[in-house]
Design a protein around this motif. Structure first.
Motif, PDB file in Angstrom:
ATOM      1  N   LEU A  16       0.764  -1.012  -0.017  1.00 15.70           N
ATOM      2  CA  LEU A  16      -0.093   0.115   0.093  1.00 15.70           C
ATOM      3  C   LEU A  16       0.918   1.400   0.101  1.00 15.70           C
ATOM      4  CD1 LEU A  16      -2.402  -1.296   2.681  1.00 15.70           C
ATOM      5  CD2 LEU A  16      -2.969  -1.343   0.498  1.00 15.70           C
ATOM      6  N   PHE A  17       0.216   2.234  -0.228  1.00 20.83           N
ATOM      7  CA  PHE A  17       0.936   3.783  -0.049  1.00 20.83           C
ATOM      8  C   PHE A  17       0.613   3.955   1.210  1.00 20.83           C
ATOM      9  CE2 PHE A  17       0.189   3.531  -4.658  1.00 20.83           C
ATOM     10  CZ  PHE A  17       1.399   3.530  -5.208  1.00 20.83           C
ATOM     11  N   ARG A  42     -15.125  -1.251   7.952  1.00 18.24           N
ATOM     12  CA  ARG A  42     -14.016  -0.557   8.720  1.00 18.24           C
ATOM     13  C   ARG A  42     -13.378   0.450   7.701  1.00 18.24           C
ATOM     14  NH1 ARG A  42     -10.951  -3.514  12.579  1.00 18.24           N
ATOM     15  NH2 ARG A  42     -13.014  -4.726  12.793  1.00 18.24           N
ATOM     16  N   LEU A  43     -13.133   0.282   6.547  1.00 20.77           N
ATOM     17  CA  LEU A  43     -12.547   0.913   5.642  1.00 20.77           C
ATOM     18  C   LEU A  43     -13.296   2.291   5.580  1.00 20.77           C
ATOM     19  CD1 LEU A  43     -11.247  -1.180   2.469  1.00 20.77           C
ATOM     20  CD2 LEU A  43      -9.978  -0.471   4.972  1.00 20.77           C
ATOM     21  N   GLU A  44     -14.590   2.280   5.440  1.00 13.46           N
ATOM     22  CA  GLU A  44     -15.301   3.603   5.635  1.00 13.46           C
ATOM     23  C   GLU A  44     -15.162   4.234   6.851  1.00 13.46           C
ATOM     24  OE1 GLU A  44     -19.737   5.337   4.066  1.00 13.46           O
ATOM     25  OE2 GLU A  44     -19.524   3.174   4.766  1.00 13.46           O
ATOM     26  N   GLU A  45     -14.877   3.725   7.907  1.00 21.16           N
ATOM     27  CA  GLU A  45     -14.683   4.379   9.169  1.00 21.16           C
ATOM     28  C   GLU A  45     -13.322   4.998   9.243  1.00 21.16           C
ATOM     29  OE1 GLU A  45     -15.043   1.549  12.193  1.00 21.16           O
ATOM     30  OE2 GLU A  45     -17.233   1.141  11.719  1.00 21.16           O
ATOM     31  N   ARG A  46     -12.398   4.452   8.409  1.00 20.88           N
ATOM     32  CA  ARG A  46     -11.011   4.795   8.431  1.00 20.88           C
ATOM     33  C   ARG A  46     -10.599   5.604   7.092  1.00 20.88           C
ATOM     34  NH1 ARG A  46     -11.727   2.691  12.680  1.00 20.88           N
ATOM     35  NH2 ARG A  46     -10.531   0.938  13.633  1.00 20.88           N
ATOM     36  N   MET A  47     -11.638   5.952   6.562  1.00 24.01           N
ATOM     37  CA  MET A  47     -11.410   6.637   5.208  1.00 24.01           C
ATOM     38  C   MET A  47     -10.433   7.432   5.082  1.00 24.01           C
ATOM     39  SD  MET A  47     -14.214   8.489   2.638  1.00 24.01           S
ATOM     40  CE  MET A  47     -15.399   7.310   3.330  1.00 24.01           C
ATOM     41  N   GLY A  58      -5.260  -6.417   9.708  1.00 21.30           N
ATOM     42  CA  GLY A  58      -6.312  -6.891   9.004  1.00 21.30           C
ATOM     43  C   GLY A  58      -6.878  -5.648   8.178  1.00 21.30           C
ATOM     44  N   GLU A  59      -6.918  -4.549   8.774  1.00 22.78           N
ATOM     45  CA  GLU A  59      -7.502  -3.370   7.890  1.00 22.78           C
ATOM     46  C   GLU A  59      -6.548  -3.130   6.606  1.00 22.78           C
ATOM     47  OE1 GLU A  59      -9.088  -1.028  11.730  1.00 22.78           O
ATOM     48  OE2 GLU A  59      -7.154  -0.655  11.055  1.00 22.78           O
ATOM     49  N   GLN A  60      -5.152  -3.133   6.670  1.00 25.67           N
ATOM     50  CA  GLN A  60      -4.517  -3.094   5.459  1.00 25.67           C
ATOM     51  C   GLN A  60      -4.736  -4.254   4.468  1.00 25.67           C
ATOM     52  OE1 GLN A  60      -0.387  -2.823   6.309  1.00 25.67           O
ATOM     53  NE2 GLN A  60      -0.507  -1.257   7.714  1.00 25.67           N
ATOM     54  N   GLN A  61      -4.990  -5.338   4.926  1.00 24.81           N
ATOM     55  CA  GLN A  61      -5.425  -6.474   3.892  1.00 24.81           C
ATOM     56  C   GLN A  61      -6.610  -6.226   3.362  1.00 24.81           C
ATOM     57  OE1 GLN A  61      -3.339  -9.241   3.308  1.00 24.81           O
ATOM     58  NE2 GLN A  61      -4.657  -8.974   1.509  1.00 24.81           N
ATOM     59  N   PRO A  90      -3.489 -13.934   1.271  1.00 25.85           N
ATOM     60  CA  PRO A  90      -4.199 -12.923   1.836  1.00 25.85           C
ATOM     61  C   PRO A  90      -4.369 -13.199   3.400  1.00 25.85           C
ATOM     62  CG  PRO A  90      -5.508 -14.492   0.817  1.00 25.85           C
ATOM     63  CD  PRO A  90      -4.058 -14.636   0.430  1.00 25.85           C
ATOM     64  N   SER A  91      -3.842 -14.389   3.976  1.00 28.09           N
ATOM     65  CA  SER A  91      -4.120 -14.588   5.273  1.00 28.09           C
ATOM     66  C   SER A  91      -2.736 -14.420   6.259  1.00 28.09           C
ATOM     67  CB  SER A  91      -4.379 -16.155   5.663  1.00 28.09           C
ATOM     68  OG  SER A  91      -3.273 -16.773   5.417  1.00 28.09           O
ATOM     69  N   MET A  92      -1.694 -13.926   5.352  1.00 29.71           N
ATOM     70  CA  MET A  92      -0.455 -13.871   6.205  1.00 29.71           C
ATOM     71  C   MET A  92      -0.470 -12.687   7.323  1.00 29.71           C
ATOM     72  SD  MET A  92       3.388 -13.065   4.326  1.00 29.71           S
ATOM     73  CE  MET A  92       3.381 -14.693   3.509  1.00 29.71           C
ATOM     74  N   GLY A  93       0.054 -13.000   8.436  1.00 29.31           N
ATOM     75  CA  GLY A  93       0.051 -11.894   9.574  1.00 29.31           C
ATOM     76  C   GLY A  93      -1.326 -11.466  10.148  1.00 29.31           C
ATOM     77  N   LEU A  94      -2.338 -12.059   9.816  1.00 30.46           N
ATOM     78  CA  LEU A  94      -3.576 -12.021  10.314  1.00 30.46           C
ATOM     79  C   LEU A  94      -3.981 -13.088  11.515  1.00 30.46           C
ATOM     80  CD1 LEU A  94      -5.741 -11.069   7.193  1.00 30.46           C
ATOM     81  CD2 LEU A  94      -4.631  -9.705   8.493  1.00 30.46           C
ATOM     82  N   SER A  95      -4.786 -12.470  12.300  1.00 27.91           N
ATOM     83  CA  SER A  95      -5.423 -13.246  13.589  1.00 27.91           C
ATOM     84  C   SER A  95      -6.384 -14.135  13.046  1.00 27.91           C
ATOM     85  CB  SER A  95      -5.646 -12.480  14.539  1.00 27.91           C
ATOM     86  OG  SER A  95      -7.257 -11.534  14.253  1.00 27.91           O
ATOM     87  N   PRO A  96      -6.565 -15.191  13.484  1.00 32.42           N
ATOM     88  CA  PRO A  96      -7.896 -16.024  13.070  1.00 32.42           C
ATOM     89  C   PRO A  96      -9.110 -15.337  12.737  1.00 32.42           C
ATOM     90  CG  PRO A  96      -6.619 -17.115  14.747  1.00 32.42           C
ATOM     91  CD  PRO A  96      -6.018 -15.800  14.918  1.00 32.42           C
ATOM     92  N   LEU A  97      -9.460 -14.403  13.690  1.00 33.65           N
ATOM     93  CA  LEU A  97     -10.465 -13.672  13.595  1.00 33.65           C
ATOM     94  C   LEU A  97     -10.626 -12.707  12.251  1.00 33.65           C
ATOM     95  CD1 LEU A  97     -13.378 -12.629  14.706  1.00 33.65           C
ATOM     96  CD2 LEU A  97     -12.374 -10.984  16.037  1.00 33.65           C
ATOM     97  N   LEU A  98      -9.481 -11.946  12.031  1.00 38.63           N
ATOM     98  CA  LEU A  98      -9.403 -11.232  11.073  1.00 38.63           C
ATOM     99  C   LEU A  98      -9.283 -11.763   9.810  1.00 38.63           C
ATOM    100  CD1 LEU A  98      -7.098  -8.106  12.422  1.00 38.63           C
ATOM    101  CD2 LEU A  98      -9.386  -8.211  11.674  1.00 38.63           C
TER     102      LEU A  98
END
Length: 237
Positions: free
Chosen positions: A90-91, A126-131, A141-144, A164-172
């Motif tokens: 990402l940028f 979550r992305l809309e909240e962090r827009m 998780g948000e970056q993914q 896509p699962s790399m570095g994410l918790s099971p929930l995320l």
């Protein structure tokens, strides 16, 4: 068949990474490629995206088009194939919205872009909240989610997903895969490469097992989950 790969060969200097693999993905499918580190999974996606050269004799066809004749930017803008690379890329100094707008820069169908942005925010609220937050301030998780959203807004015919699962918790991880399933239901075909074989096979309908640059097994995901060789090598018994 939407994507057909025949005799795909890739070399890095004198090292052969892919030894002539063949597989296919039909429109609307979720297909996975599993395998250990160094098996050639990421190389396969990078070849399809035209980010790396392929050897003579390799054939890649997408929706009737010869992929080998397209540069990487036209694979996205003209064919509609997007790529979520390993590591997200990402940028970080740009906001969530700026990352998404940049991904859609080459598109001419501005009304459709707005529709896609609305869908992304529906799938990833979550992305809309962090827009207005910079991407570097988001959780893993948000970056993914943003990486997937960026790919979706750049091209939506087919999505290539690299770990896509790399570095994410099971929930995320569960949240991301649930959102990807919704994206697939909207019509986006998905080709996924994963080290987390269990998650990949539960998510997909069909799968291929890649070992040392060769496809050694293929079949329905349920069959591969119950295959003794796959269980021993990738599922912990």
């Amino acid at each position: 068949m939407l994507l057909t790969i025949e005799n795909l060969q890739v070399s890095y200097d004198r090292i052969k990474a892919l030894h002539g693999i063949s597989f296919e993905v039909d429109e609307g499918e979720i297909v996975c490629i599993i395998g250990a580190n160094g098996a050639g999974k990421s190389t396969t996606l990078r070849a399809i995206s035209r980010l790396i050269p392929v050897q003579p004799g390799s054939k890649m066809t997408f929706a009737g088009h010869d992929l080998t004749t397209y540069p990487s930017d036209k694979v996205v803008s003209q064919l509609g194939i997007s790529h979520v690379p390993e590591g997200r890329r990402l940028f970080g100094n740009l906001t969530v919205m700026e990352n998404l707008e940049l991904a859609a820069f080459a598109r001419k169908d501005k009304a459709e872009v707005q529709r896609d942005l609305r869908q992304i925010f529906t799938v990833f609220p979550r992305l809309e909240e962090r827009m207005k937050q910079n991407a570097e301030t988001l959780s893993g998780g948000e970056q993914q989610m943003l990486a997937v959203g960026r790919a979706l807004v750049s091209a939506r015919k087919m999505m290539l997903l690299d770990e896509p699962s790399m570095g994410l918790s099971p929930l995320l991880m569960g949240n991301v895969f649930e959102a990807l399933r919704e994206i697939n239901k909207e019509g986006t075909t998905i080709l996924l490469v994963e080290q987390n074989a269990r998650m990949a096979l539960k998510f997909s309908s069909r799968g291929y097992v890649l070992e040392s640059g060769n496809i050694v097994l293929e079949g329905k995901s349920e069959e591969l989950l119950n295959n003794p060789e796959v269980k021993k090598a990738y599922l912990g018994g």
